[in-house]
Design an enzyme around this catalytic site. Structure first.
Site, PDB file in Angstrom:
ATOM      1  N   TRP A  66      -2.089   6.168   3.895  1.00  0.00           N
ATOM      2  CA  TRP A  66      -1.614   5.111   2.990  1.00  0.00           C
ATOM      3  C   TRP A  66      -2.726   4.817   2.005  1.00  0.00           C
ATOM      4  CZ3 TRP A  66      -3.615   0.081   2.235  1.00  0.00           C
ATOM      5  CH2 TRP A  66      -2.934  -0.626   1.223  1.00  0.00           C
ATOM      6  N   GLU A 123       2.741   7.310   3.730  1.00  0.00           N
ATOM      7  CA  GLU A 123       3.382   5.984   3.767  1.00  0.00           C
ATOM      8  C   GLU A 123       3.590   5.428   2.359  1.00  0.00           C
ATOM      9  OE1 GLU A 123       1.167   3.180   6.087  1.00  0.00           O
ATOM     10  OE2 GLU A 123       2.658   1.597   5.888  1.00  0.00           O
ATOM     11  N   LYS A 156       5.152   2.535  -0.492  1.00  0.00           N
ATOM     12  CA  LYS A 156       5.145   1.072  -0.589  1.00  0.00           C
ATOM     13  C   LYS A 156       5.730   0.644  -1.922  1.00  0.00           C
ATOM     14  CE  LYS A 156       2.083  -2.831   0.340  1.00  0.00           C
ATOM     15  NZ  LYS A 156       0.915  -3.265   1.077  1.00  0.00           N
ATOM     16  N   ASP A 209       7.470   1.845   6.450  1.00  0.00           N
ATOM     17  CA  ASP A 209       6.974   0.557   6.933  1.00  0.00           C
ATOM     18  C   ASP A 209       8.018  -0.497   6.571  1.00  0.00           C
ATOM     19  OD1 ASP A 209       5.656  -2.074   6.725  1.00  0.00           O
ATOM     20  OD2 ASP A 209       3.785  -1.002   7.119  1.00  0.00           O
ATOM     21  N   HIS A 227       7.600  -2.584   3.432  1.00  0.00           N
ATOM     22  CA  HIS A 227       7.280  -1.915   2.173  1.00  0.00           C
ATOM     23  C   HIS A 227       8.464  -1.700   1.248  1.00  0.00           C
ATOM     24  CE1 HIS A 227       3.146  -0.154   3.474  1.00  0.00           C
ATOM     25  NE2 HIS A 227       3.282  -1.442   3.743  1.00  0.00           N
ATOM     26  N   HIS A 287       6.435   2.272  10.749  1.00  0.00           N
ATOM     27  CA  HIS A 287       5.533   1.140  10.913  1.00  0.00           C
ATOM     28  C   HIS A 287       6.428  -0.071  11.092  1.00  0.00           C
ATOM     29  CE1 HIS A 287       1.319   2.407   9.286  1.00  0.00           C
ATOM     30  NE2 HIS A 287       1.678   3.048  10.380  1.00  0.00           N
ATOM     31  N   ASP A 315       5.323  -8.388   2.059  1.00  0.00           N
ATOM     32  CA  ASP A 315       4.781  -7.563   3.142  1.00  0.00           C
ATOM     33  C   ASP A 315       3.739  -8.347   3.938  1.00  0.00           C
ATOM     34  OD1 ASP A 315       4.139  -5.348   4.681  1.00  0.00           O
ATOM     35  OD2 ASP A 315       2.716  -4.555   3.207  1.00  0.00           O
ATOM     36  N   ASP A 360       3.358  -8.861   7.166  1.00  0.00           N
ATOM     37  CA  ASP A 360       2.897  -8.313   8.449  1.00  0.00           C
ATOM     38  C   ASP A 360       2.867  -9.334   9.583  1.00  0.00           C
ATOM     39  OD1 ASP A 360       2.329  -5.432   7.986  1.00  0.00           O
ATOM     40  OD2 ASP A 360       1.003  -6.207   6.442  1.00  0.00           O
ATOM     41  N   ASP A 400       2.800  -2.195  12.900  1.00  0.00           N
ATOM     42  CA  ASP A 400       1.882  -2.593  11.828  1.00  0.00           C
ATOM     43  C   ASP A 400       2.091  -4.068  11.497  1.00  0.00           C
ATOM     44  OD1 ASP A 400       0.083  -2.712   9.813  1.00  0.00           O
ATOM     45  OD2 ASP A 400       1.144  -1.389   8.423  1.00  0.00           O
TER      46      ASP A 400
HETATM   47  C1  RNT Z   1      -0.501  -1.318   4.082  1.00  0.00           C
HETATM   48  C2  RNT Z   1       0.102  -0.349   5.020  1.00  0.00           C
HETATM   49  C3  RNT Z   1      -0.834   0.285   5.998  1.00  0.00           C
HETATM   50  C4  RNT Z   1      -1.836  -0.694   6.572  1.00  0.00           C
HETATM   51  C5  RNT Z   1      -2.679  -0.104   7.675  1.00  0.00           C
HETATM   52  C6  RNT Z   1      -3.834  -0.967   8.024  1.00  0.00           C
HETATM   53  O1  RNT Z   1       0.424  -1.963   3.306  1.00  0.00           O
HETATM   54  O2  RNT Z   1       1.162  -0.935   5.699  1.00  0.00           O
HETATM   55  O3  RNT Z   1      -0.126   0.925   6.982  1.00  0.00           O
HETATM   56  O4  RNT Z   1      -1.220  -1.854   7.039  1.00  0.00           O
HETATM   57  O5  RNT Z   1      -3.035   1.162   7.337  1.00  0.00           O
HETATM   58 ZN    ZN Z   2       2.051   0.227   7.301  1.00  0.00          ZN
END
Ligand code: RNT
Ligand code: ZN
Length: 414
Positions: free
Chosen positions: A179, A220, A222, A253, A256, A280, A288, A290, A320
């Site tokens: 990423w 990955e 986004k 993810d 994302h 993720h 995003d 998390d 994640d």
């Molecule tokens: C960031 C991505 C990525 C990170 C990690 C720490 O937006 O989601 O995966 O969260 O690599």
């Molecule tokens: Zn991620």
């Protein structure tokens, strides 16, 4: 309700709870190391986090060293049924040497490998393209400066090599997930050149052949990040096309995409063009953010798709999320267990009945069954699972989580 009563209730619908229990315990979840220390890592910091991935909160107990992080992981795994994996980021190296990102080697991670061997868990890996002065413009592999691109290409190549050696050392294929934070705060005039540079840099990074039994490349995508609102170079379309053409994994993810997009819906769509997928699993709140994953509809739909579309064998489940306002070990435990609970529930659905209702266009029946099933005794089956795996539930779990948190609360905040 006793497990035996629950078992009979499910059997009444043609659902075999023993088969579901046998299956769920074999599904590994790759737990992310970065929940334990707020995505800080163990390097001497040379840059800001970047790309919008700053953890918020100052709860006591942040792991400050690899040993503390491993102790926290040991405890967390002991509260989670089954055997799982650890997802390491390159910035979590464990060595007295101070290699820059373009100098990292397998040996800098050997304490992690020894620990993983001891615990018989597999490792996954990630190059770290953020928290470094050479990433402070939020441009790495797509930076206009060839020297900066080369630095990050070298980091990526080394990460792939490390992942491969981890795969060999542990006898378990290591997924290396890429990423990059690359993007622009305001509207760029030349998106094409940035994307072309990312493509060429990825090609160079992925050029050395690696054995897919040892390591797998994942990319990955986004939609945007804080500070890169206008354009993310590695968008969904960019990586989907790239992953299909280059036969890598695509990492989806859950944070994302646009908040109203259903990520569960994407699985079957991309699975027709890809061999394998990396997830993720996360919980975006308005962006995003998390947050720790809940046993909510989004996670349940995701698990349902993995089961119904028969994608468990070719999807790697990674987590994640990172919340620094609550006990970090509790966050790991709650989130990972929720992913498992969602999988167990998905495995306990009367899938054949639902599929045939749908095929017959009997959408009324499909709706009645899914809604009636919400009253089924899933909790009793989960309790049986955790009892068999010797992990606590309910008030005992809370006591254990509190006991461990108290034992780490004295760690200084720095
Ligand atoms: C960031 C991505 C990525 C990170 C990690 C720490 O937006 O989601 O995966 O969260 O690599
Ligand atoms: Zn991620």
């Amino acid at each position: 309700m006793s497990y035996e009563t629950a078992k009979a209730a499910f059997a009444d619908w043609g659902v075999d709870t023993e088969a579901a229990l046998a299956r769920v315990r074999t599904i590994p979840i790759s737990m992310h190391c970065w929940q334990g220390d707020d995505v800080v890592g163990f390097e001497e910091r040379t840059g800001s986090s970047g790309g919008g991935i700053q953890a918020t909160g100052d709860y006591p107990g942040r792991a400050r060293t690899p040993d503390e992080l491993r102790a926290d992981l040991d405890f967390s795994y002991s509260m989670i049924p089954g055997k799982h994996r650890l997802n390491l980021h390159a910035m979590y190296l464990d060595t007295d040497a101070k290699p820059d990102r373009d100098e990292i080697e397998f040996q800098h991670f050997s304490p992690w490998v020894d620990w993983a061997k001891d615990q018989s868990i597999g490792l996954d890996f990630n190059p770290t393209f953020f928290a470094h002065t050479k990433a402070d413009d939020n441009l790495t592999l797509s930076h206009p400066d060839q020297g900066i691109r080369d630095f990050w290409i070298e980091h990526g190549k080394r990460s792939r090599e490390i992942a491969s050696q981890m795969g060999v050392a542990l006898g378990s294929t290591c997924v290396n997930n890429i990423w990059v934070p690359d993007g622009y705060k305001d509207t760029p005039v030349d998106r094409m050149s940035a994307r072309a540079r990312l493509e060429v840099a990825l090609d160079a990074m992925l050029a050395p052949k690696q054995d897919k039994k040892k390591m797998l490349d994942a990319l990955e995508c986004k939609l945007f990040g804080i500070g890169v609102e206008a354009c993310t170079v590695g968008s969904h379309e960019f990586y989907m096309g790239y992953a299909i053409r280059k036969k890598t994994l695509l990492c989806l993810d859950m944070g994302h995409f646009h908040p109203t997009e259903n990520i569960a819906d994407k699985l079957s769509a991309v699975a027709l063009s890809l061999d394998e997928i990396l997830l993720h699993v996360s919980r975006p709140m308005r962006w995003d953010s998390d947050h720790v994953i809940l046993l909510n509809d989004e996670i349940q739909q995701m698990a349902q798709e993995l089961v119904n579309a028969d994608l468990l064998e070719r999807t790697r489940i990674g987590l994640d999320f990172f919340d620094a306002t609550i006990s970090r070990t509790a966050a790991w435990v709650i989130g990972t267990r929720n992913m498992q609970k969602a999988l167990l529930r998905a495995l306990l659905m009367p899938i054949n009945l639902l599929k045939s209702a749908e095929e017959e266009l009997n959408f009324t029946k499909r709706l009645v069954v899914t809604e009636e099933f919400k009253d089924m005794p899933f909790g009793a089956v989960w309790e049986e699972f955790s009892n068999r795996e010797n992990v606590p539930n309910g008030q005992t779990l809370i006591k254990e989580l509190e006991r461990y948190q108290t034992s780490v609360s004295g760690r200084s905040r720095e």
